[in-house]
Motif scaffolding. Structure first.
Motif, PDB file in Angstrom:
ATOM      1  N   PHE A  97       0.638  -1.190   0.036  1.00 24.54           N
ATOM      2  CA  PHE A  97      -0.102   0.046  -0.039  1.00 24.54           C
ATOM      3  C   PHE A  97       0.893   1.250  -0.090  1.00 24.54           C
ATOM      4  O   PHE A  97       2.049   1.088   0.206  1.00 24.54           O
ATOM      5  N   GLN A  98       0.307   2.521  -0.263  1.00 26.63           N
ATOM      6  CA  GLN A  98       1.061   3.549  -0.060  1.00 26.63           C
ATOM      7  C   GLN A  98       0.345   4.605   0.809  1.00 26.63           C
ATOM      8  O   GLN A  98      -0.807   4.562   1.021  1.00 26.63           O
ATOM      9  N   ILE A  99       1.078   5.782   1.246  1.00 27.12           N
ATOM     10  CA  ILE A  99       0.636   6.697   1.920  1.00 27.12           C
ATOM     11  C   ILE A  99       1.375   8.033   1.395  1.00 27.12           C
ATOM     12  O   ILE A  99       2.412   8.174   1.327  1.00 27.12           O
ATOM     13  N   LEU A 100       0.462   8.699   1.226  1.00 26.14           N
ATOM     14  CA  LEU A 100       0.890  10.217   0.519  1.00 26.14           C
ATOM     15  C   LEU A 100       0.920  11.142   1.651  1.00 26.14           C
ATOM     16  O   LEU A 100       0.863  10.887   2.592  1.00 26.14           O
ATOM     17  N   LYS A 101       1.773  12.142   1.196  1.00 30.59           N
ATOM     18  CA  LYS A 101       2.277  12.955   2.087  1.00 30.59           C
ATOM     19  C   LYS A 101       1.078  13.771   2.558  1.00 30.59           C
ATOM     20  O   LYS A 101       0.351  14.245   1.952  1.00 30.59           O
TER      21      LYS A 101
END
Lengths: 546, 302
Positions: A309-313
Motif C-alpha cells: 500500500f501507499q501513504i501520500l504526504k
C-alpha cells in the motif's frame, strides 16, 4: 425484584475515607435489562459489587439498603449471601481469563459451581456441565469440557464464564463490562448470546458498560452514572434524542456515530471548525509485498502476508482489523521495531527495510517515523516524569540540552494541551487522558513525517477519546503529518482517515476511500465488521426526531 | 486549540487525586516511615548499627585489644557491661568495634554480587537466547552446591584473608541477583515504554541500562536487604569455623566461637552478647527490605 435505596459505598484509603457511590436508588423489574453507563471512576462497578457484597478490601456499604425479592442483602449473614451468589444473583466479570482458574479444566470449574449450589450430584455433574456449555453455544462441548482456559479464545472463555454464571438458573445476572477486550465481531456474538439467554429464561439483568452505543442496543433502560451518582435515567432512544443532564449530553456527543465527523464528538461550546488537511500527490511511504513470518512451535506463523500500500504526504490511512489480523505486526515493521521477512518499505524513495531494526534506533530517519502506543500507561516509563519522557527523543535524536530542551518540552506540552504543572508528575499521578497526551507529545517531539497511531484511544473513556481524536486532527492540520491509524473500530477510523485498509489473517481484504468502504463495503468480512459495531442512532436522525 | 484545553481532571480511579500535592524525596521517606512502625524500628536499628560502625571505635570505654589478666572472665557489671573474656578484654568494646568489620565485609560482598549479578542477569534477561541458557546453567551449578560449604571451599583454597571472605560471600550470592534481575528485565523487555525508548533513539544497551534496569530496583532493594543479613551471618560463620578473620581482631563470629568454650563452665556472656548483637544486625536488615522497596518505588509516591 431488586430495589436499592440511597446506597452509599465508601472506601478507606491512605487519604481518609472516600465515597465511591452516594445516594444511589434503583429498581429493577422482572425480565428487565438495565444498563448502567459511566466512565472509569464513576462507581458503576462498585455498585454491582455492593449488590453481591464482594467489595474490595476497605470498602463498606455506609448507608442505604439493597432488597432482593424481599431479602435485605445488607443485613443477612455472610453465609446466607454465599447461597444467594450464583444461585439467585450471578455475575459476569470484566476479564474472562482472570475470572477462570488457569490450571483447572473449564468443565471442572463449572461442576464446582453446580455442586456448590446443590444443582448437581457427583454422578450427573459432568453431564450437566456439558449441558451448560452447550447452552452457551459452545460447539463440541464434550471435548471443550476438558480444555484449560489458556486453550480457549477470549470469546470462548467469556462463554464459559457466562455458562458458569447461568448454570444455577439465577434470577438476576450482573454483567460487568462483559465484552471489554473482545473483538468487535466476538462482542456481538457474546452480547447476542447473553440477550437471548436472559430472554429465554425471563431473567433480569444489569449491564454495566462504558459504551453508550452498546447499552442502547441491548438495554431496556439506561442509567448514567458520574462520580458515584446517577445523573440521568431513561429509555435509550430518549437519552439519545433528549439528554437532559449536561454530562449525558457530553457522553452522547462523544459516542462516535456512523455519520459523524471528528468535530461532532465535541460539545458545541468548544467546537472548532472542521480541520482542513493538505494532502499532496507525493508518495511518502510505499510498502511493497511486505511479509513477516514468525517461527512458532508448530511451524511458521505468517503474521503478515505480502501486503502492499501507499501513504501520500499529509494523508491519513486507517488500518483496520481484529486481533490476529497482523495490523500491529505491520505497524511494528513500519516503525522499524521489527525486521520484515521480505518486502520493501520505501520512505521518500529510500528503502528502509534493508536497515536492521537494531541500527535504525540511531539512524537519521528515526526521527521521521514515530509512534503513539496503544496503552498509554504501559508506554510511559514509571520512573520518568512527563518531562523526562517528552525530552527523551529530543535528547537522544536532536541532542537538545538545557534551556532549549525545556522550552521545546513546554511548547510540546502546550501543543497537546497538557498543563505545564503536570510536567513534573510521574505516570501514576496522571489520568488516562493526560498520559495519552504525554505519549502524543513524545511522538511528535521531532516533527515526524509519519506518525503511526496504534489504537491510541482504545484504553480511554469516550469523552477523553473524543478530545484525543480531535487533538490528533488538530495536530495533523497544523504539522502536516501523515498518519497510519491502526484500530479495530471502523467508526473511529473514519473520523480521522481518508483511506482505509481492512486486514484479516495477515492479508488485505479490502482497501479504498473511507467513505466508500463505510457506505458500500464489498468484501463479506468488511460487511461483518460494520454490522457488528454497536450502532447508536445516527446524529442526523436524532436531530430530526428532536 | 481551545477544543483541547478543557483537560480532563484525573478521574481514573476516583480515589487519588494527584493534583493535591507533590512529595519531595524526603517527605516520601518520612511518609513510608510514618506509615509502617516496623520499618521505622528497622531504620532506627539500622542507624544505630551504622553509628556503631562509624563512631564505635572512638566511643568505646576500653581498648578492644588490651588484655588484663586481673580482670579475666568477669561477669557483666557497671564497669564491664558485657563482662570480660578469658584474657580480660572488655566484651562490650569488642562487640561494638567489631561492627565496622562485619558491616564492611557484608556491604562489600553484597555490593559486588549486586553489580555482577545485575550485569549478568540484565544481559541474560534482555537478549535471551544462548547467552541466557549458558548463564542459567552456570548459576544452577553454583546453586547446586551447599552455599556455605562452597564459601568455605573458596576461602580455604584462595587463602585466609578478609578479601577472600568478601569474594566468597559475593560469589555465593550472585545467582540470587542474577536471577531476580533476569526475571525483572525479561518481563519488561517488550513493554511499551521500552519500545518507545527505542523509537526515541536509544540503542539496546542504553534501553537496558537507562530504562529497564532502574525499574528493577524496588524488588532488588528487598533482595539487597535480606542479603545483607545473610552476608553478615556468612562472614561471621566463616570466622566461627576459623576461616577468614583471625584473632585477636574483634569479630562477632570469632567471639562466639571463643565464648562457646566457656558456656559449659558458666561464663555465658562471652558468647551470648556477640551472638545477640549479630542477631540484631541480621534482624534489622531483614526488616529493612520492605521499607527500602517502598522508598525506591516512585509509584508509592502519590
Amino acid at each position: 425484584m431488586l430495589t436499592i435505596n440511597n446506597l452509599a459505598v465508601s472506601f478507606q484509603t491512605r487519604r481518609g475515607e472516600i465515597t465511591a457511590v452516594k445516594n444511589l436508588s434503583l429498581t429493577l423489574d422482572k425480565g428487565e435489562v438495565l444498563g448502567i453507563v459511566g466512565e472509569s471512576g464513576s462507581g458503576k462497578s462498585v455498585t454491582s459489587y455492593a449488590i453481591l457484597r464482594v467489595l474490595d478490601k476497605g470498602g463498606k456499604i455506609s448507608a442505604g439498603d439493597i432488597h432482593y425479592s424481599g431479602i435485605d442483602l445488607c443485613e443477612i449473614s455472610e453465609r446466607e449471601i454465599r447461597d444467594i451468589r450464583g444461585r439467585e444473583i450471578s455475575m459476569i466479570f470484566q476479564n474472562p481469563r482472570a475470572a477462570l482458574n488457569p490450571i483447572r479444566q473449564v468443565g471442572k470449574q463449572l461442576e464446582d459451581v453446580l455442586r456448590r449450589h446443590a444443582q448437581a450430584s457427583a454422578q450427573d455433574a459432568k453431564e450437566k456441565a456439558i449441558e451448560a456449555l452447550k447452552s452457551v453455544k459452545i460447539r463440541d462441548a464434550e471435548s471443550r469440557y476438558h480444555a484449560y482456559p489458556f486453550e480457549l479464545s477470549g470469546g470462548m472463555c467469556q462463554r464459559v464464564v457466562i455458562a458458569m454464571a447461568l448454570a444455577c438458573n439465577p434470577q438476576l445476572l450482573i454483567a460487568d463490562e462483559p465484552t471489554t477486550g473482545l473483538d468487535i465481531t466476538t462482542q456481538k456474538t457474546v452480547m447476542d448470546l447473553i440477550r437471548d439467554l436472559i430472554r429465554a429464561r425471563n431473567m433480569s439483568s444489569i449491564l454495566i458498560t462504558h459504551d453508550l452505543g452498546l447499552a442502547s442496543q441491548y438495554c431496556d433502560r439506561i442509567m448514567v452514572m458520574k462520580d458515584g451518582e446517577i445523573v440521568e435515567e431513561g429509555i435509550p432512544s430518549k437519552l439519545f434524542t433528549k439528554p437532559s443532564h449536561p454530562y449525558t449530553r457530553k457522553l452522547v456527543n462523544a459516542t462516535p456515530r456512523p455519520d459523524d465527523s471528528v468535530r461532532c464528538l465535541l460539545a458545541d461550546e468548544i467546537k472548532s471548525p472542521e480541520p482542513q488537511y493538505a494532502v499532496t500527490e507525493e508518495v511518502l511511504l510505499d510498502v511493497k509485498n511486505l511479509s513477516k513470518t514468525f517461527k512458532g512451535k508448530n511451524g511458521d506463523v505468517h503474521a503478515v502476508k505480502d501486503i502492499s500500500f501507499q501513504i501520500l504526504k499529509g494523508q491519513s490511512l486507517g488500518l483496520v482489523g481484529e486481533s490476529g489480523s497482523g495490523k500491529s505486526t505491520t505497524a511494528e515493521m513500519l516503525v522499524r521495531l521489527i525486521d520484515p521477512s521480505s518486502g520493501e518499505i520505501q520512505f521518500e524513495g529510500e528503502n528502509l527495510s534493508t536497515i536492521p531494526s537494531k541500527v535504525f534506533a540511531t539512524h537519521l530517519r528515526r526521527r521521521d517515523i514515530q509512534m503513539v502506543f496503544q496503552d498509554a500507561t504501559d508506554s510511559l516509563n514509571p520512573r520518568h516524569t512527563a518531562q523526562d519522557t517528552i525530552s527523551e527523543p529530543l535528547r537522544r535524536l536532536a541532542k537538545m540540552r538545557g534551556k532549549t530542551l525545556i522550552i521545546r518540552v513546554k511548547e510540546l506540552a502546550r501543543l497537546v494541551g497538557l498543563p505545564e504543572h503536570l510536567l513534573h508528575r510521574f505516570p501514576h499521578q496522571l489520568s488516562g487522558g493526560q498520559k495519552a497526551r504525554v505519549g502524543i507529545a513524545r511522538a511528535i517531539a521531532l516533527n515526524p513525517k509519519l506518525l503511526i497511531l496504534d489504537e491510541p484511544t482504545a484504553a480511554l473513556d469516550v469523552s477523553i477519546q473524543a478530545i484525543v481524536l480531535n487533538l490528533l486532527a488538530d495536530l495533523r492540520e497544523k504539522l502536516g503529518m501523515s498518519y497510519l491509524f491502526v484500530s479495530h473500530d471502523l467508526h473511529v477510523v473514519k473520523l480521522l482517515c481518508d483511506k482505509v485498509i481492512v486486514m484479516r489473517n495477515g492479508g488485505i481484504v479490502e482497501a479504498g476511500d473511507c467513505e466508500d468502504i463505510m457506505s458500500a463495503p464489498r468484501h463479506e468480512y468488511t460487511k461483518e465488521l460494520l454490522a457488528a459495531a454497536p450502532a447508536p442512532p445516527k446524529r442526523k436522525d436524532v436531530t430530526e426526531l428532536a | 486549540m481551545t477544543a483541547i484545553s478543557d483537560n480532563a481532571a484525573p478521574t481514573d480511579t476516583g480515589i487519588d487525586n494527584p493534583s493535591s500535592h507533590r512529595d519531595g524525596p524526603f517527605s516520601h521517606i518520612a511518609y513510608v516511615l510514618r506509615e509502617n512502625p516496623v520499618t521505622l524500628l528497622a531504620f532506627l536499628l539500622f542507624l544505630f548499627i551504622v553509628g556503631c560502625a562509624l563512631f564505635g571505635p572512638y566511643l568505646v570505654p576500653y581498648d578492644p585489644l588490651k588484655t588484663s589478666a586481673a580482670h579475666a572472665l568477669q561477669p557483666p557489671s557497671a564497669d564491664h557491661w558485657f563482662g570480660t573474656d578469658s584474657v580480660g578484654r572488655d566484651v562490650f568494646s569488642r562487640v561494638v568495634v567489631a561492627t565496622r568489620l562485619d558491616l564492611s565485609i557484608s556491604i562489600a560482598a553484597v555490593g559486588l554480587s549486586f553489580v555482577i549479578g545485575s550485569i549478568l542477569g540484565g544481559i541474560a534477561g534482555y537478549w535471551g537466547g544462548w547467552i541466557d541458557s549458558v548463564l542459567n546453567r552456570l548459576l544452577d551449578t553454583i546453586m547446586a552446591f551447599p552455599l556455605f560449604v562452597l564459601a568455605m571451599g573458596i576461602v580455604a583454597a584462595m587463602g585466609n584473608t578478609i578479601e577472600n571472605i568478601i569474594y566468597a560471600t559475593a560469589i555465593i550470592n550472585i545467582p540470587f541477583y542474577a536471577r531476580l534481575v533476569r526475571a525483572e528485565v525479561n518481563i519488561r523487555r517488550d513493554a511499551g515504554f521500552v519500545r518507545a525508548a527505542k523509537l526515541a533513539g536509544n540503542t539496546d544497551l542504553r534501553v537496558l541500562i537507562m530504562h529497564i534496569f532502574p525499574n528493577t530496583l524496588p524488588p532488588m532493594m528487598v533482595q539487597i536487604s535480606l542479603n545483607m543479613g545473610w552476608a553478615i551471618l556468612n562472614a561471621a560463620g566463616l570466622s566461627f569455623i576459623g576461616l577468614g578473620v583471625r584473632p585477636p581482631t574483634p569479630e562477632w563470629g570469632i567471639m562466639v566461637a571463643e565464648g562457646a568454650n566457656f558456656i559449659v563452665s558458666g561464663e555465658w556472656w562471652l558468647a551470648v552478647f556477640p551472638g545477640l548483637w549479630l542477631m540484631i544486625a541480621v534482624f534489622t536488615f531483614n526488616l529493612l527490605g520492605d521499607g527500602l522497596r517502598d522508598i525506591f518505588d516512585p509509584r508509592k509516591r502519590t
